[in-house]
Write a protein that holds these residues in place. Structure first.
Motif, PDB file in Angstrom:
ATOM      1  N   ALA A 120       0.849  -1.257   0.077  1.00  0.00           N
ATOM      2  CA  ALA A 120      -0.018  -0.008   0.091  1.00  0.00           C
ATOM      3  C   ALA A 120       0.941   1.424  -0.019  1.00  0.00           C
ATOM      4  CB  ALA A 120      -0.751   0.007   1.084  1.00  0.00           C
ATOM      5  N   MET A 121       2.244   0.985  -0.296  1.00  0.00           N
ATOM      6  CA  MET A 121       3.073   2.120  -0.201  1.00  0.00           C
ATOM      7  C   MET A 121       2.966   2.875   1.163  1.00  0.00           C
ATOM      8  SD  MET A 121       4.518   2.371  -3.219  1.00  0.00           S
ATOM      9  CE  MET A 121       4.523   0.495  -3.243  1.00  0.00           C
ATOM     10  N   GLU A 122       3.318   1.895   2.140  1.00  0.00           N
ATOM     11  CA  GLU A 122       3.412   2.629   3.482  1.00  0.00           C
ATOM     12  C   GLU A 122       4.894   2.306   3.956  1.00  0.00           C
ATOM     13  OE1 GLU A 122      -1.079   2.603   5.099  1.00  0.00           O
ATOM     14  OE2 GLU A 122       0.115   0.847   4.950  1.00  0.00           O
ATOM     15  N   VAL A 123       5.384   3.003   4.905  1.00  0.00           N
ATOM     16  CA  VAL A 123       6.759   2.713   5.347  1.00  0.00           C
ATOM     17  C   VAL A 123       6.220   1.648   6.716  1.00  0.00           C
ATOM     18  CG1 VAL A 123       8.736   3.364   6.574  1.00  0.00           C
ATOM     19  CG2 VAL A 123       8.051   4.884   4.709  1.00  0.00           C
ATOM     20  N   VAL A 124       7.171   0.580   6.490  1.00  0.00           N
ATOM     21  CA  VAL A 124       6.793  -0.217   7.585  1.00  0.00           C
ATOM     22  C   VAL A 124       7.722  -0.085   8.662  1.00  0.00           C
ATOM     23  CG1 VAL A 124       6.787  -3.035   8.244  1.00  0.00           C
ATOM     24  CG2 VAL A 124       6.165  -2.214   5.839  1.00  0.00           C
ATOM     25  N   GLU A 125       7.237   0.238   9.737  1.00  0.00           N
ATOM     26  CA  GLU A 125       8.064   0.641  11.243  1.00  0.00           C
ATOM     27  C   GLU A 125       8.504  -0.497  11.754  1.00  0.00           C
ATOM     28  OE1 GLU A 125       4.549   3.129  13.166  1.00  0.00           O
ATOM     29  OE2 GLU A 125       6.041   4.799  12.491  1.00  0.00           O
ATOM     30  N   SER A 126       9.353  -0.266  12.539  1.00  0.00           N
ATOM     31  CA  SER A 126      10.494  -1.192  13.483  1.00  0.00           C
ATOM     32  C   SER A 126      10.834  -2.357  12.652  1.00  0.00           C
ATOM     33  CB  SER A 126       9.170  -1.665  14.423  1.00  0.00           C
ATOM     34  OG  SER A 126       8.704  -0.571  15.231  1.00  0.00           O
ATOM     35  N   THR A 127      11.009  -1.912  11.279  1.00  0.00           N
ATOM     36  CA  THR A 127      11.480  -3.403  10.581  1.00  0.00           C
ATOM     37  C   THR A 127      12.888  -2.841   9.983  1.00  0.00           C
ATOM     38  OG1 THR A 127       9.386  -3.857   9.637  1.00  0.00           O
ATOM     39  CG2 THR A 127      11.084  -4.815   8.639  1.00  0.00           C
ATOM     40  N   PRO A 128      14.056  -3.555  10.252  1.00  0.00           N
ATOM     41  CA  PRO A 128      15.316  -2.937   9.764  1.00  0.00           C
ATOM     42  C   PRO A 128      15.077  -2.737   7.998  1.00  0.00           C
ATOM     43  CG  PRO A 128      15.612  -4.749  11.077  1.00  0.00           C
ATOM     44  CD  PRO A 128      13.981  -4.869  10.691  1.00  0.00           C
ATOM     45  N   ALA A 129      15.752  -1.666   7.679  1.00  0.00           N
ATOM     46  CA  ALA A 129      16.053  -1.547   6.324  1.00  0.00           C
ATOM     47  C   ALA A 129      17.171  -2.536   5.667  1.00  0.00           C
ATOM     48  CB  ALA A 129      16.734  -0.148   5.997  1.00  0.00           C
ATOM     49  N   ARG A 130      16.944  -2.821   4.579  1.00  0.00           N
ATOM     50  CA  ARG A 130      17.512  -3.583   3.701  1.00  0.00           C
ATOM     51  C   ARG A 130      18.861  -3.107   3.163  1.00  0.00           C
ATOM     52  NH1 ARG A 130      12.343  -5.132   1.426  1.00  0.00           N
ATOM     53  NH2 ARG A 130      11.410  -6.697   2.499  1.00  0.00           N
ATOM     54  N   PRO A 131      19.984  -3.301   3.344  1.00  0.00           N
ATOM     55  CA  PRO A 131      21.024  -2.641   2.889  1.00  0.00           C
ATOM     56  C   PRO A 131      21.396  -2.973   1.568  1.00  0.00           C
ATOM     57  CG  PRO A 131      22.083  -4.350   4.373  1.00  0.00           C
ATOM     58  CD  PRO A 131      20.448  -4.203   4.620  1.00  0.00           C
ATOM     59  N   MET A 132      21.755  -1.856   0.561  1.00  0.00           N
ATOM     60  CA  MET A 132      21.952  -2.247  -0.727  1.00  0.00           C
ATOM     61  C   MET A 132      23.442  -3.057  -0.826  1.00  0.00           C
ATOM     62  SD  MET A 132      21.109   1.382  -2.490  1.00  0.00           S
ATOM     63  CE  MET A 132      19.747   2.311  -2.198  1.00  0.00           C
ATOM     64  N   PRO A 133      23.314  -3.917  -1.692  1.00  0.00           N
ATOM     65  CA  PRO A 133      24.855  -4.786  -1.952  1.00  0.00           C
ATOM     66  C   PRO A 133      25.738  -3.559  -2.433  1.00  0.00           C
ATOM     67  CG  PRO A 133      22.843  -5.654  -3.410  1.00  0.00           C
ATOM     68  CD  PRO A 133      22.451  -4.535  -2.391  1.00  0.00           C
ATOM     69  N   SER A 134      27.016  -4.118  -2.531  1.00  0.00           N
ATOM     70  CA  SER A 134      28.235  -3.118  -2.729  1.00  0.00           C
ATOM     71  C   SER A 134      27.909  -2.356  -4.223  1.00  0.00           C
ATOM     72  CB  SER A 134      29.516  -3.946  -2.965  1.00  0.00           C
ATOM     73  OG  SER A 134      30.627  -3.143  -3.312  1.00  0.00           O
TER      74      SER A 134
END
Length: 309
Positions: free
Chosen positions: A80-94
């Motif tokens: 639904a295009m909402e930021v999911v709170e309390s969920t760690p961001a996924r880091p971009m690979p190199s």
């Protein structure tokens, strides 16, 4: 009349067939195309990094929005295009992070708003789309959420030439909004484009199967707004694919090209990863250009309804 009883997916396909006949030559204001932005070597490294059957491919099939495989990095965003709170961001690979930094630098050089947010900090968001389905890849027309994402969107197109149709809905983001005019824009292999101004906020955009007949990889960079809507992890129900995607073709180390490529900017208003040694033709060069061999890829029109996929 008839459109009132046709499903939304069918409507999009039917409308796209009309858009092919009625596209205009006037380009969306604010759309910027940077030719030859990526080198052959950069394209190869990204393909090796991302096209792994064991990668973090998301389970998005229920949306029926496109037939691509997807990965996402940065803040976790719900369907639904909402930021999911309390969920760690996924880091971009190199290699992806390095490309994000280059895209942000290019946006800053062009004087685009919030350019830093495309790569830096906790609000930088990247979506990877891998198109490989027989018959061509598609993405239904849409407008990126203006509540969630910033005013500048950048996208790199890898592995194949493609095209995209823009639909002037005068700012209406509804899927069946009235379309006042359409424009088809070519997306050369290894190019970067920015959607800014009206091309970002007034026009919807999408890809038909005949516009993406070959295997293609795209990386789209967005900045997440601080005031973006929020939701909880329990409501979002985001999950990775249970089944791994089919093993993908990736280039050998012998197919690396020069580390830099020529760059050409256009303000406009490919084959598999195993063939990464081919480079598109360029005109204006700011850096030493890779060896170039122009190639034309035939389009294969497909009129099958997306609802049957």
């Amino acid at each position: 009349g008839i459109l009132a009883i046709v499903c939304a997916s069918c409507y999009v396909v039917l409308f796209d067939s009309m858009a092919k006949r009625h596209a205009t030559s006037q380009q969306p204001e604010g759309l910027i195309l940077v030719r030859d932005f990526l080198s052959v070597a950069e394209e190869r490294d990204l393909a090796w990094e991302l096209l792994s059957p064991n990668g973090p491919w998301l389970d998005k099939g229920h949306l029926r929005f496109s037939n691509s495989e997807q990965q996402e990095f940065g803040p976790v965003i719900s369907d639904a295009m909402e930021v999911v709170e309390s969920t760690p961001a996924r880091p971009m690979p190199s290699a992806t992070a390095s490309l994000a930094a280059r895209v942000a630098e290019e946006a800053e050089r062009l004087g685009l708003e919030v350019s830093k947010g495309l790569a830096d900090g906790p609000n930088a968001f990247c979506r990877v789309n891998y198109y490989s389905r027989e018959g061509g890849g598609y993405m239904h027309k849409h407008m990126d959420s203006k509540r969630t994402f910033g005013p500048v969107i950048g996208c790199c197109s890898l592995l194949a030439d493609a095209a995209m149709t823009f639909y002037d809905t005068q700012g209406n983001s509804f899927g069946m909004a009235k379309v006042h005019r359409t424009v088809e824009v070519q997306l050369p292999r290894r190019s970067l484009y920015f959607m800014t101004g009206p091309s970002r906020s007034q026009w919807q955009h999408g890809i038909r199967k005949d516009q993406c007949p070959s295997e293609r990889l795209s990386l789209t960079f967005r900045s997440v707004l601080l005031a973006a809507p929020r939701t909880s992890a329990g409501k979002a129900k985001i999950k990775l694919k249970v089944q791994k995607v089919t093993p993908m073709k990736r280039p050998s180390s012998s197919e690396a090209g020069p580390s830099k490529s020529g760059v050409k900017h256009d303000v406009v208003g490919a084959k598999s990863a195993s063939k990464l040694k081919h480079a598109p033709a360029g005109v204006v060069k700011r850096r030493p250009a890779a060896a170039k061999s122009p190639e034309q890829r035939p389009s294969t029109a497909c009129a099958r309804c997306a609802a049957r996929l």
